[in-house]
Design a protein around this motif. Structure first.
Motif, PDB file in Angstrom:
ATOM      1  N   THR A  52      -4.815   5.106  14.603  1.00 45.03           N
ATOM      2  CA  THR A  52      -3.965   5.776  13.626  1.00 45.03           C
ATOM      3  C   THR A  52      -4.684   5.797  12.289  1.00 45.03           C
ATOM      4  O   THR A  52      -5.295   4.800  11.891  1.00 45.03           O
ATOM      5  CB  THR A  52      -2.625   5.038  13.484  1.00 45.03           C
ATOM      6  OG1 THR A  52      -2.003   4.982  14.768  1.00 45.03           O
ATOM      7  CG2 THR A  52      -1.699   5.745  12.516  1.00 45.03           C
ATOM      8  N   VAL A  53      -4.618   6.924  11.587  1.00 46.13           N
ATOM      9  CA  VAL A  53      -5.267   7.035  10.285  1.00 46.13           C
ATOM     10  C   VAL A  53      -4.613   6.074   9.294  1.00 46.13           C
ATOM     11  O   VAL A  53      -3.420   5.784   9.400  1.00 46.13           O
ATOM     12  CB  VAL A  53      -5.191   8.477   9.732  1.00 46.13           C
ATOM     13  CG1 VAL A  53      -5.907   9.450  10.649  1.00 46.13           C
ATOM     14  CG2 VAL A  53      -3.766   8.912   9.494  1.00 46.13           C
ATOM     15  N   PRO A  54      -5.390   5.585   8.330  1.00 46.33           N
ATOM     16  CA  PRO A  54      -4.802   4.722   7.304  1.00 46.33           C
ATOM     17  C   PRO A  54      -3.767   5.484   6.469  1.00 46.33           C
ATOM     18  O   PRO A  54      -3.972   6.645   6.118  1.00 46.33           O
ATOM     19  CB  PRO A  54      -6.001   4.316   6.449  1.00 46.33           C
ATOM     20  CG  PRO A  54      -7.204   4.576   7.280  1.00 46.33           C
ATOM     21  CD  PRO A  54      -6.836   5.713   8.184  1.00 46.33           C
ATOM     22  N   ILE A  55      -2.665   4.802   6.174  1.00 44.82           N
ATOM     23  CA  ILE A  55      -1.564   5.381   5.402  1.00 44.82           C
ATOM     24  C   ILE A  55      -1.278   4.462   4.221  1.00 44.82           C
ATOM     25  O   ILE A  55      -0.949   3.290   4.414  1.00 44.82           O
ATOM     26  CB  ILE A  55      -0.304   5.541   6.271  1.00 44.82           C
ATOM     27  CG1 ILE A  55      -0.588   6.468   7.451  1.00 44.82           C
ATOM     28  CG2 ILE A  55       0.873   6.045   5.428  1.00 44.82           C
ATOM     29  CD1 ILE A  55       0.523   6.496   8.494  1.00 44.82           C
ATOM     30  N   PHE A  56      -1.418   4.993   3.017  1.00 46.09           N
ATOM     31  CA  PHE A  56      -1.172   4.207   1.809  1.00 46.09           C
ATOM     32  C   PHE A  56       0.317   4.240   1.489  1.00 46.09           C
ATOM     33  O   PHE A  56       0.939   5.297   1.518  1.00 46.09           O
ATOM     34  CB  PHE A  56      -1.968   4.779   0.630  1.00 46.09           C
ATOM     35  CG  PHE A  56      -2.085   3.851  -0.525  1.00 46.09           C
ATOM     36  CD1 PHE A  56      -3.217   3.080  -0.706  1.00 46.09           C
ATOM     37  CD2 PHE A  56      -1.057   3.742  -1.460  1.00 46.09           C
ATOM     38  CE1 PHE A  56      -3.330   2.216  -1.787  1.00 46.09           C
ATOM     39  CE2 PHE A  56      -1.160   2.880  -2.529  1.00 46.09           C
ATOM     40  CZ  PHE A  56      -2.301   2.113  -2.702  1.00 46.09           C
ATOM     41  N   GLY A 102      -9.799   5.499   2.437  1.00 44.99           N
ATOM     42  CA  GLY A 102      -9.891   6.475   3.515  1.00 44.99           C
ATOM     43  C   GLY A 102      -8.557   6.924   4.075  1.00 44.99           C
ATOM     44  O   GLY A 102      -8.469   7.333   5.239  1.00 44.99           O
ATOM     45  N   CYS A 103      -7.513   6.854   3.258  1.00 43.11           N
ATOM     46  CA  CYS A 103      -6.177   7.243   3.722  1.00 43.11           C
ATOM     47  C   CYS A 103      -6.031   8.760   3.762  1.00 43.11           C
ATOM     48  O   CYS A 103      -6.429   9.452   2.830  1.00 43.11           O
ATOM     49  CB  CYS A 103      -5.111   6.647   2.806  1.00 43.11           C
ATOM     50  SG  CYS A 103      -5.094   4.844   2.830  1.00 43.11           S
ATOM     51  N   ARG A 104      -5.441   9.249   4.830  1.00 44.49           N
ATOM     52  CA  ARG A 104      -5.113  10.668   4.923  1.00 44.49           C
ATOM     53  C   ARG A 104      -3.797  10.949   4.207  1.00 44.49           C
ATOM     54  O   ARG A 104      -3.612  12.011   3.630  1.00 44.49           O
ATOM     55  CB  ARG A 104      -4.994  11.097   6.383  1.00 44.49           C
ATOM     56  CG  ARG A 104      -4.691  12.589   6.533  1.00 44.49           C
ATOM     57  CD  ARG A 104      -4.448  13.012   7.962  1.00 44.49           C
ATOM     58  NE  ARG A 104      -5.587  12.727   8.823  1.00 44.49           N
ATOM     59  CZ  ARG A 104      -5.558  12.864  10.145  1.00 44.49           C
ATOM     60  NH1 ARG A 104      -4.450  13.261  10.746  1.00 44.49           N
ATOM     61  NH2 ARG A 104      -6.616  12.585  10.868  1.00 44.49           N
ATOM     62  N   THR A 133      -0.891  11.574  12.785  1.00 43.91           N
ATOM     63  CA  THR A 133      -1.412  10.307  12.290  1.00 43.91           C
ATOM     64  C   THR A 133      -2.526   9.759  13.164  1.00 43.91           C
ATOM     65  O   THR A 133      -2.942   8.616  13.001  1.00 43.91           O
ATOM     66  CB  THR A 133      -0.284   9.263  12.176  1.00 43.91           C
ATOM     67  OG1 THR A 133       0.335   9.118  13.448  1.00 43.91           O
ATOM     68  CG2 THR A 133       0.736   9.673  11.134  1.00 43.91           C
ATOM     69  N   THR A 134      -3.046  10.575  14.091  1.00 42.84           N
ATOM     70  CA  THR A 134      -4.113  10.103  14.963  1.00 42.84           C
ATOM     71  C   THR A 134      -5.470  10.482  14.372  1.00 42.84           C
ATOM     72  O   THR A 134      -5.616  11.492  13.700  1.00 42.84           O
ATOM     73  CB  THR A 134      -3.981  10.707  16.368  1.00 42.84           C
ATOM     74  OG1 THR A 134      -3.963  12.132  16.269  1.00 42.84           O
ATOM     75  CG2 THR A 134      -2.713  10.223  17.036  1.00 42.84           C
ATOM     76  N   GLU A 135      -6.434   9.620  14.663  1.00 41.71           N
ATOM     77  CA  GLU A 135      -7.798   9.882  14.182  1.00 41.71           C
ATOM     78  C   GLU A 135      -8.521  10.784  15.146  1.00 41.71           C
ATOM     79  O   GLU A 135      -8.289  10.828  16.301  1.00 41.71           O
ATOM     80  CB  GLU A 135      -8.574   8.577  14.018  1.00 41.71           C
ATOM     81  CG  GLU A 135      -8.122   7.804  12.831  1.00 41.71           C
ATOM     82  CD  GLU A 135      -9.023   6.613  12.517  1.00 41.71           C
ATOM     83  OE1 GLU A 135      -9.566   6.613  11.414  1.00 41.71           O
ATOM     84  OE2 GLU A 135      -9.151   5.728  13.361  1.00 41.71           O
ATOM     85  N   GLN A 180       3.080  -1.635  13.089  1.00 40.43           N
ATOM     86  CA  GLN A 180       2.819  -1.523  14.529  1.00 40.43           C
ATOM     87  C   GLN A 180       1.477  -0.873  14.819  1.00 40.43           C
ATOM     88  O   GLN A 180       0.801  -1.230  15.782  1.00 40.43           O
ATOM     89  CB  GLN A 180       3.940  -0.735  15.201  1.00 40.43           C
ATOM     90  CG  GLN A 180       5.249  -1.478  15.230  1.00 40.43           C
ATOM     91  CD  GLN A 180       6.427  -0.580  15.590  1.00 40.43           C
ATOM     92  OE1 GLN A 180       6.272   0.601  15.876  1.00 40.43           O
ATOM     93  NE2 GLN A 180       7.624  -1.149  15.563  1.00 40.43           N
ATOM     94  N   THR A 181       1.096   0.099  13.999  1.00 38.78           N
ATOM     95  CA  THR A 181      -0.152   0.826  14.230  1.00 38.78           C
ATOM     96  C   THR A 181      -1.318   0.262  13.424  1.00 38.78           C
ATOM     97  O   THR A 181      -2.437   0.771  13.533  1.00 38.78           O
ATOM     98  CB  THR A 181       0.021   2.319  13.880  1.00 38.78           C
ATOM     99  OG1 THR A 181       0.375   2.430  12.487  1.00 38.78           O
ATOM    100  CG2 THR A 181       1.078   2.971  14.755  1.00 38.78           C
ATOM    101  N   ARG A 182      -1.021  -0.749  12.612  1.00 40.03           N
ATOM    102  CA  ARG A 182      -2.031  -1.352  11.736  1.00 40.03           C
ATOM    103  C   ARG A 182      -2.663  -0.321  10.805  1.00 40.03           C
ATOM    104  O   ARG A 182      -3.850  -0.387  10.492  1.00 40.03           O
ATOM    105  CB  ARG A 182      -3.101  -2.071  12.551  1.00 40.03           C
ATOM    106  CG  ARG A 182      -2.545  -3.206  13.359  1.00 40.03           C
ATOM    107  CD  ARG A 182      -3.590  -3.887  14.171  1.00 40.03           C
ATOM    108  NE  ARG A 182      -2.958  -4.969  14.913  1.00 40.03           N
ATOM    109  CZ  ARG A 182      -3.583  -6.016  15.363  1.00 40.03           C
ATOM    110  NH1 ARG A 182      -4.868  -6.138  15.168  1.00 40.03           N
ATOM    111  NH2 ARG A 182      -2.946  -6.952  16.019  1.00 40.03           N
ATOM    112  N   SER A 183      -1.865   0.617  10.376  1.00 37.19           N
ATOM    113  CA  SER A 183      -2.361   1.700   9.525  1.00 37.19           C
ATOM    114  C   SER A 183      -2.008   1.521   8.048  1.00 37.19           C
ATOM    115  O   SER A 183      -2.485   2.272   7.209  1.00 37.19           O
ATOM    116  CB  SER A 183      -1.799   3.041  10.014  1.00 37.19           C
ATOM    117  OG  SER A 183      -0.375   3.030   9.932  1.00 37.19           O
ATOM    118  N   GLY A 184      -1.174   0.546   7.712  1.00 39.37           N
ATOM    119  CA  GLY A 184      -0.706   0.375   6.344  1.00 39.37           C
ATOM    120  C   GLY A 184      -1.795  -0.066   5.390  1.00 39.37           C
ATOM    121  O   GLY A 184      -2.611  -0.929   5.708  1.00 39.37           O
TER     122      GLY A 184
END
Length: 150
Positions: free
Chosen positions: A3-7, A115-117, A148-150, A37-41
């Motif tokens: 999952t892409v990073p999300i700020f 690198g957050c989308r 949210t997928t890379e 859950q996705t470790r994207s935070g």
């Protein structure tokens, strides 16, 4: 699938613990749960400090300090980078190009640096890309409505 990073901006974290608006709280919690859950935070040291300061001003009760400090400690797992000259210079550039307030530009620069989308925020125009980062109002969309997928 990664999952892409999300700020996550400060107001979203505050909304997740504010029970004065149940619908808003539920949506904020949905996003934060997704990020865990996705470790994207992703967050910044600025967000952690704003969270602490605003929470102790906004909420009353004998256990507020301990609860807020515990939340800040948990969020440190997201490894917020310290503000450096690269992030500050980037914020100044974004501030000038997009006519942003400095604190919003600093959040955007921190998101870009990590690198957050997406940047979950209400402070910037929804779904209007600013360089490589797209501000998203998390109260208008759910996590499964974004790619949210890379």
């Amino acid at each position: 699938m990664a999952t892409v990073p999300i700020f996550v901006d400060t107001e979203i974290l505050l909304a997740s613990v504010d029970d004065r608006d149940a619908e808003r709280q539920a949506r904020a919690r949905e996003w934060i749960s997704f990020c865990w859950q996705t470790r994207s935070g992703r967050i910044s040291s600025q967000v952690l400090n704003e969270l602490y300061n605003q929470a102790i001003q906004r909420f009353d009760g004998p256990h507020v300090l301990q609860q807020v400090r515990a939340q800040v400690r948990r969020l440190r797992v997201w490894l917020p980078p310290h503000l450096d000259s690269y992030t500050v210079d980037g914020a100044w550039d974004l501030q000038d190009r997009y006519r942003l307030g400095y604190w919003d530009a600093l959040i955007l620069s921190s998101a870009h640096q990590q690198g957050c989308r997406y940047l979950l925020t209400e402070a910037l125009p929804h779904d209007q890309p600013m360089d490589a980062v797209r501000p998203i109002n998390p109260f208008l969309v759910t996590p499964n409505e974004l790619d949210t997928t890379e």
